[in-house]
Design a protein around this motif. Structure first.
Motif, PDB file in Angstrom:
ATOM      1  N   THR A 189     -91.431  44.927   5.107  1.00  0.00           N
ATOM      2  CA  THR A 189     -91.924  44.390   3.842  1.00  0.00           C
ATOM      3  C   THR A 189     -93.279  45.011   3.517  1.00  0.00           C
ATOM      4  OG1 THR A 189     -90.798  42.319   4.303  1.00  0.00           O
ATOM      5  CG2 THR A 189     -92.541  42.285   2.634  1.00  0.00           C
ATOM      6  N   ARG A 200     -92.367  48.734  -4.800  1.00  0.00           N
ATOM      7  CA  ARG A 200     -91.086  48.020  -4.727  1.00  0.00           C
ATOM      8  C   ARG A 200     -90.383  48.042  -6.072  1.00  0.00           C
ATOM      9  NH1 ARG A 200     -93.912  43.942  -1.964  1.00  0.00           N
ATOM     10  NH2 ARG A 200     -93.583  42.518  -3.713  1.00  0.00           N
ATOM     11  N   ARG A 223     -88.878  51.491  -6.674  1.00  0.00           N
ATOM     12  CA  ARG A 223     -87.664  51.695  -5.890  1.00  0.00           C
ATOM     13  C   ARG A 223     -86.499  50.888  -6.450  1.00  0.00           C
ATOM     14  NH1 ARG A 223     -91.410  51.718  -1.668  1.00  0.00           N
ATOM     15  NH2 ARG A 223     -91.133  49.474  -1.311  1.00  0.00           N
ATOM     16  N   ARG A 224     -86.790  49.662  -6.867  1.00  0.00           N
ATOM     17  CA  ARG A 224     -85.730  48.823  -7.440  1.00  0.00           C
ATOM     18  C   ARG A 224     -85.194  49.443  -8.720  1.00  0.00           C
ATOM     19  NH1 ARG A 224     -88.539  44.566  -8.361  1.00  0.00           N
ATOM     20  NH2 ARG A 224     -88.450  43.834  -6.216  1.00  0.00           N
TER      21      ARG A 224
END
Length: 368
Positions: free
Chosen positions: A17, A24, A27-28
């Motif tokens: 994490t 994040r 990447r999502r």
């Protein structure tokens, strides 16, 4: 010393994490775009899979026929022959190809996490060998088990479940199932059941039966008819893909190691048992419908990880889409290469999949 501590982990570690919300989010977004592109490629491949064949049907006509049959009304502008080819012959085959490809790929991803080995695939646990033995009994000796026209699929499915149960019983020792024990038990059971199938072929003395068993062992979608493909699609998409997507975080923990899984509240033995049940049922349905098709479950998860990373929340859907696309094009080649004869799809899958795997190996180990 933990039982698995002597093994070299070969699966890529799941990213820890991070406190970088922007990273994040990027990447999502990137992975979402990848899934959308793969979904679009799958839809186009499905239309082309229905359109291409000894008799060409224009993609526009394919879409009209599909729309007419799904939403009602006459598919205007097409004749009855084209409609029969699309709806009764090619579409069931394409639907089965999507189900089989997606199922093999996601089961391969799950098994690679289960045993923490990048060489694992859906047939690692001897499930295909059990299905082969069950099918050989029906093909060579006419044993129907009272299943009538579904005798071949039914005997293959029962053989797959029997092999899975044998692996589970042998691998479970002192109430535990480790990845090494599961891996070795599956290999041993697979070899034993493959030998049994070969013995049945020789014992029957039937040349035609031996040819039928061989074609079935290499896999084919040629016998697809409405009913079987729908059952396979439900088993793969509704049950297997959905369940594995819900278990994504537990798959991540198991892929890192049993000790990490325990710290995160995941019982490795209990979760491996649950995975074995889900994978066995899915592979049993797939093999019963299409025979034994190799390489998809081995190669596709690696391609998926290259595209979306190692987190199984992304690997599972990416593997399903990639596997479906891979098998649709492998089936299309199997139909077209030696017209009017048809190659077993397992031959095409291996010929196409092997170079992909070799290229991945070279990229992972450039000095090898």
């Amino acid at each position: 010393m933990p039982p698995d501590s002597t093994r070299v982990r070969t699966l890529p570690a799941v990213p820890a994490t991070t406190h970088d919300p922007l990273g994040r989010r990027r990447r999502r977004h990137r992975n979402t775009v990848v899934l959308v592109v793969l979904g679009t490629v799958l839809a186009a491949s499905a239309v082309l899979g229905v359109a291409i064949g000894p008799v060409w049907v224009a993609p526009a006509d394919v879409l009209r026929i599909l729309s007419g049959n799904v939403f009602g009304g006459a598919p205007g502008g097409t004749d009855a022959t084209a409609e029969a080819i699309v709806w009764d012959v090619r579409l069931p085959r394409v639907v089965l190809g999507i189900a089989v490809g997606a199922g093999l790929a996601v089961c391969g991803a799950a098994l690679q996490a289960m045993v923490r080995n990048v060489l694992a695939d859906p047939y690692l646990l001897g499930i295909n060998s059990g299905a082969s033995s069950g099918a050989a009994v029906t093909i060579l000796f006419g044993v129907t088990l009272g299943l009538g026209e579904h005798a071949l699929a039914g005997s293959a499915f029962l053989g797959a479940l029997a092999a899975s149960l044998l692996v589970f019983v042998v691998a479970r020792t002192a109430g535990r199932i480790t990845s090494v024990r599961l891996l070795l038990t599956g290999v041993a059971v697979g070899y034993a059941l493959s030998a049994l199938t070969s013995f049945l072929v020789f014992a029957s003395g039937s040349a035609e039966g031996a040819r039928s068993v061989m074609f079935w062992l290499l896999g084919s979608l040629a016998l697809a008819q409405w009913g079987g493909p729908l059952v396979a699609l439900v088993a793969v998409v509704v049950l297997t893909v959905s369940v594995l997507a819900l278990w994504a975080r537990r798959l991540d923990a198991l892929a890192i190691g049993d000790e990490t899984a325990l710290v995160l509240g995941v019982s490795p033995t209990r979760f491996r048992t649950q995975l074995l049940v889900v994978v066995s049922l899915c592979i049993g349905v797939i093999v019963a419908a299409s025979g034994c098709i190799g390489f998809v479950g081995l190669v596709v998860p690696h391609l998926a990880r290259r595209l979306v990373g190692s987190a199984h929340g992304w690997v599972v859907p990416a593997s399903a889409l990639l596997g479906a696309v891979f098998l649709l094009w492998a089936d299309l080649l199997s139909r077209m290469v030696l017209q009017p004869r048809e190659l077993p799809i397992g031959i095409i899958a291996a010929l196409v999949g092997a170079p992909f795997l070799l290229a991945l190996i070279r990229r992972m180990h450039p000095s090898a």
